[in-house]
Enzyme design. Structure first.
Site, mmCIF file in Angstrom:
data_model
loop_
_atom_site.group_PDB
_atom_site.id
_atom_site.type_symbol
_atom_site.label_atom_id
_atom_site.label_comp_id
_atom_site.label_asym_id
_atom_site.label_seq_id
_atom_site.Cartn_x
_atom_site.Cartn_y
_atom_site.Cartn_z
ATOM 1 N N HIS A 170 -112.453 8.659 46.955
ATOM 2 C CA HIS A 170 -112.746 9.832 47.780
ATOM 3 C C HIS A 170 -113.057 9.319 49.186
ATOM 4 O O HIS A 170 -113.573 8.212 49.342
ATOM 5 C CB HIS A 170 -113.974 10.509 47.166
ATOM 6 N N ASP A 186 -119.534 5.205 42.593
ATOM 7 C CA ASP A 186 -119.543 6.605 43.001
ATOM 8 C C ASP A 186 -119.463 7.443 41.729
ATOM 9 O O ASP A 186 -118.402 7.549 41.113
ATOM 10 C CB ASP A 186 -118.344 6.847 43.932
ATOM 11 N N GLN A 217 -118.284 12.448 40.034
ATOM 12 C CA GLN A 217 -117.579 13.176 38.975
ATOM 13 C C GLN A 217 -118.067 12.792 37.580
ATOM 14 O O GLN A 217 -117.859 13.538 36.624
ATOM 15 C CB GLN A 217 -116.064 12.915 39.053
ATOM 16 N N LYS A 271 -122.635 19.095 41.814
ATOM 17 C CA LYS A 271 -121.574 19.013 40.811
ATOM 18 C C LYS A 271 -122.171 18.941 39.408
ATOM 19 O O LYS A 271 -121.462 18.931 38.416
ATOM 20 C CB LYS A 271 -120.685 17.791 41.075
ATOM 21 N N CYS A 315 -109.681 15.331 49.442
ATOM 22 C CA CYS A 315 -110.443 14.298 50.162
ATOM 23 C C CYS A 315 -110.050 12.909 49.685
ATOM 24 O O CYS A 315 -110.896 12.010 49.596
ATOM 25 C CB CYS A 315 -111.953 14.476 50.013
HETATM 26 C C1 LIG Z 1 -117.464 15.208 45.526
HETATM 27 C C2 LIG Z 1 -117.258 13.771 45.562
HETATM 28 C C3 LIG Z 1 -117.848 12.975 46.542
HETATM 29 C C4 LIG Z 1 -118.672 13.551 47.665
HETATM 30 O O1 LIG Z 1 -119.772 14.239 47.182
HETATM 31 P P1 LIG Z 1 -120.669 15.116 48.166
HETATM 32 O O2 LIG Z 1 -121.482 15.923 47.240
HETATM 33 O O3 LIG Z 1 -119.716 15.946 48.972
HETATM 34 O O4 LIG Z 1 -121.447 14.179 49.007
HETATM 35 C C5 LIG Z 1 -117.646 11.617 46.491
HETATM 36 N N1 LIG Z 1 -116.905 11.063 45.525
HETATM 37 C C6 LIG Z 1 -116.316 11.797 44.561
HETATM 38 C C7 LIG Z 1 -115.536 11.105 43.495
HETATM 39 C C8 LIG Z 1 -116.468 13.166 44.556
HETATM 40 O O5 LIG Z 1 -115.885 13.886 43.608
#
Ligand SMILES: *Cc1c(COP(=O)(O)O)cnc(C)c1O
Length: 563
Positions: free
Chosen positions: A122, A199, A202, A225, A363
């Site tokens: 992302h 990260d 998800q 999320k 993104c």
């Molecule tokens: C949504 C997402 C982000 C960014 O998250 P924010 O809540 O917008 O800071 C980063 N990495 C992944 C894989 C995402 O799905």
């Protein structure tokens, strides 16, 4: 799943109509809906508990502080961190990665050092590293993916070297659903002497996370999320690393003592929490975790897998359906394209039926570049979705596919484009209003809009100049303007999305060939309101329509001023 109806009942936002249809929410990878319990906790905080934390010498502040710190413990145990000091509140995943890049990486990295990322990332896990690489002279290396959307593991091993200082990768790809085998990758990276950032934006909503078992150095996720409010997120970091890191943002709360001779920083985790935090968000996140823990998470995961398999099964039978990415281990994220339909057209037509999906680059533009695609359509399923919803989605998609493809419009040359445009001559806004409002179903109306769009002459590639480009987020449009001897303005426009061409045609029917004063006075909002298309004017649509109308009005303004 037995409890599905009971679970759905907990989510008020799922029980509404959108475009006169029951909402089918399949955009869970962008953000999830919130259960009653979370909404209640946030409301209760502002009704009866509101006070600043770690400050006031009064009862409310003490209570707010204990609730806030208890929320931290709930998060600690949710991801099995070793201590509460390792849990830093952030605004979300994005802020967490920026914190690590600036506070951990920036002092550490030197020219020649390497940061290892992957093609699945992302933008939030790319851009902060590009900035720190620029600041330090470090180099970014990128692990490629295989054609089915898995990380290329042999390449990962090859790219990992004694120069690698940081490996930062996603646990689950938001665009393809790929679940990376992170525990093994962490081990390899550690053997090479690198630290690992994961990260988890998800992964946190769908997998059980144990940061100690994963062995990672940093782990990030976002509350929104995970059924919690927006504006709250978590950075987990190993204590030894966090202790050695300098503060990132500074101000109140992160200090012990401030004097103009020098300032002593506060202990962990407060050293990284400058300013008043999102207290209600933290309480909401803890409540979301309690909500999840009250359910059988294995059963939820099974249900999500069942939704995904059914979606794949039904969609695969649709002519022209192409799944993008077939990861060996995948989450409930289905990325696809429908041949000869622009992704944005599909998104808009699904929306017309109350079905919310995401379209575009998600993104992850480098990933789209790797796949050679401008974007995809993405349906992401959550445990509160039903098999009926999956069927509705698939049958809507089937209808769109069966709606047929329109052959592309005639391509004409530069000046002829104004002459061959029928709008403003044969068809005007009144006629459009009469035609479209007479049609009952979304399907008929959209078909008509697209047929109108087809009448717009298409630009040649050479005519699609940068100068004439009007950028939207999901599709591009081009606009050319000419003025006739009577002072009327004529517009020619094109877009790579058919629905946008159709919407442009509606605008042209109203404004083309009119005097500047008339164009300036024209109420486009009211016109679209009558057509029940108002939301296509919303700036968040990113479809460029609003920008086109603005450009048309600007041209009229200039023309009026000059005459
Ligand atoms: C949504 C997402 C982000 C960014 O998250 P924010 O809540 O917008 O800071 C980063 N990495 C992944 C894989 C995402 O799905």
């Amino acid at each position: 799943m037995d409890q599905l109806a009971a679970i759905r009942k907990q989510f008020p936002a799922l029980h509404q109509k959108v475009n006169n249809q029951p909402l089918v929410y399949l955009d869970n990878a962008a953000t999830s809906q919130k259960p009653e319990a979370v909404i209640r906790v946030v409301e209760k905080f502002y009704r009866t508990q509101n006070a600043n934390v770690h400050r006031g010498a009064h009862q409310l502040s003490e209570q707010a502080t204990s609730a806030f710190e208890a929320a931290r413990s709930t998060v600690r145990s949710f991801i099995n961190a070793d201590s509460d000091e390792e849990i830093i509140w952030t605004r979300g995943t994005t802020e967490g990665i920026n914190l690590i890049a600036q506070s951990y990486a920036r002092p550490l990295l030197k020219s020649g050092d390497e940061i290892l990322l992957t093609e699945l990332e992302h933008h939030a896990n790319i851009v902060p590293w590009q900035i720190v690489a620029e600041q330090t002279g470090a180099t970014i290396r990128v692990v490629p993916i295989t054609d089915n959307g898995d990380l290329d593991l042999p390449k990962f091993s090859t790219l990992l070297s004694s120069k690698t200082r940081i490996v930062s990768l996603t646990h689950i790809s938001n665009a393809l659903g790929t679940i990376n085998p992170v525990a093994g990758l962490v081990r390899q990276a550690h053997e090479a002497g690198a630290i690992v950032v994961i990260d988890g934006a998800q992964a946190a909503p769908h997998l059980e996370i144990d940061v100690q078992r994963l062995g990672c150095d940093f782990y990030l996720f976002s509350g929104h999320k995970l059924f919690a409010p927006t504006g709250i997120g978590v950075l987990y970091g190993r204590k030894a690393l966090l202790e050695a890191m300098p503060p990132w943002q500074s101000g109140g709360e992160m200090i012990k003592r401030v004097s103009f001779n020098g300032t002593t920083y506060n202990d962990l985790p407060f050293k990284f929490e400058a300013g008043t935090p999102n207290i209600s968000g933290a309480l909401g996140l803890a409540e979301a975790i309690r909500f999840l823990n009250s359910l059988d998470r294995k059963a939820l995961a099974r249900h999500e897998r069942a939704l995904m398999s059914r979606a794949i099964e039904l969609c695969s039978a649709i002519p022209g359906f192409t799944r993008i990415g077939r990861p060996t281990a995948g989450a409930s994220i289905l990325s696809f394209q429908l041949n000869s339909h622009h992704q944005q057209d599909v998104g808009l037509m699904l929306d017309q039926q109350g079905i919310a999906v995401r379209t575009g680059h998600h993104c992850a533009m480098p990933l789209m570049e790797r796949l050679g695609l401008p974007g995809t359509i993405r349906a992401s399923f959550c445990f509160y979705n039903t098999l009926d919803e999956v069927e509705l989605f698939a049958s809507a998609l089937q209808q769109i596919a069966a709606g047929g493809t329109f052959s592309s419009s005639e391509v004409v040359s530069d000046q002829a484009i104004f002459d061959s445009s029928p709008f403003g001559r044969e068809i005007d806004d009144q006629e459009i209003l009469t035609r479209l409002t007479a049609m009952g179903s979304w399907n008929d109306r959209y078909r008509e809009i697209m047929l109108l769009g087809k009448k717009l002459p298409a630009f040649t590639a050479a005519m699609k100049t940068e100068q004439d480009r009007i950028s939207g987020c999901e599709s591009d449009a081009w606009l050319k303007i000419s003025r006739d001897p009577q002072g009327a303005l004529w517009f020619a426009a094109d877009s790579d999305a058919r629905v946008i061409r159709g919407l442009i045609a509606l605008v042209m029917a109203a404004l083309n060939g009119q005097q500047p004063e008339k164009i300036l006075a024209y109420n486009v909002d009211h016109y679209f309101d009558q057509l029940q298309l108002t939301r296509h004017l919303s700036p968040s649509r990113g479809n460029g329509l609003k920008a086109i109308i603005e450009a048309v009005k600007n041209a009229a303004r200039e023309s009026a001023n000059n005459s």
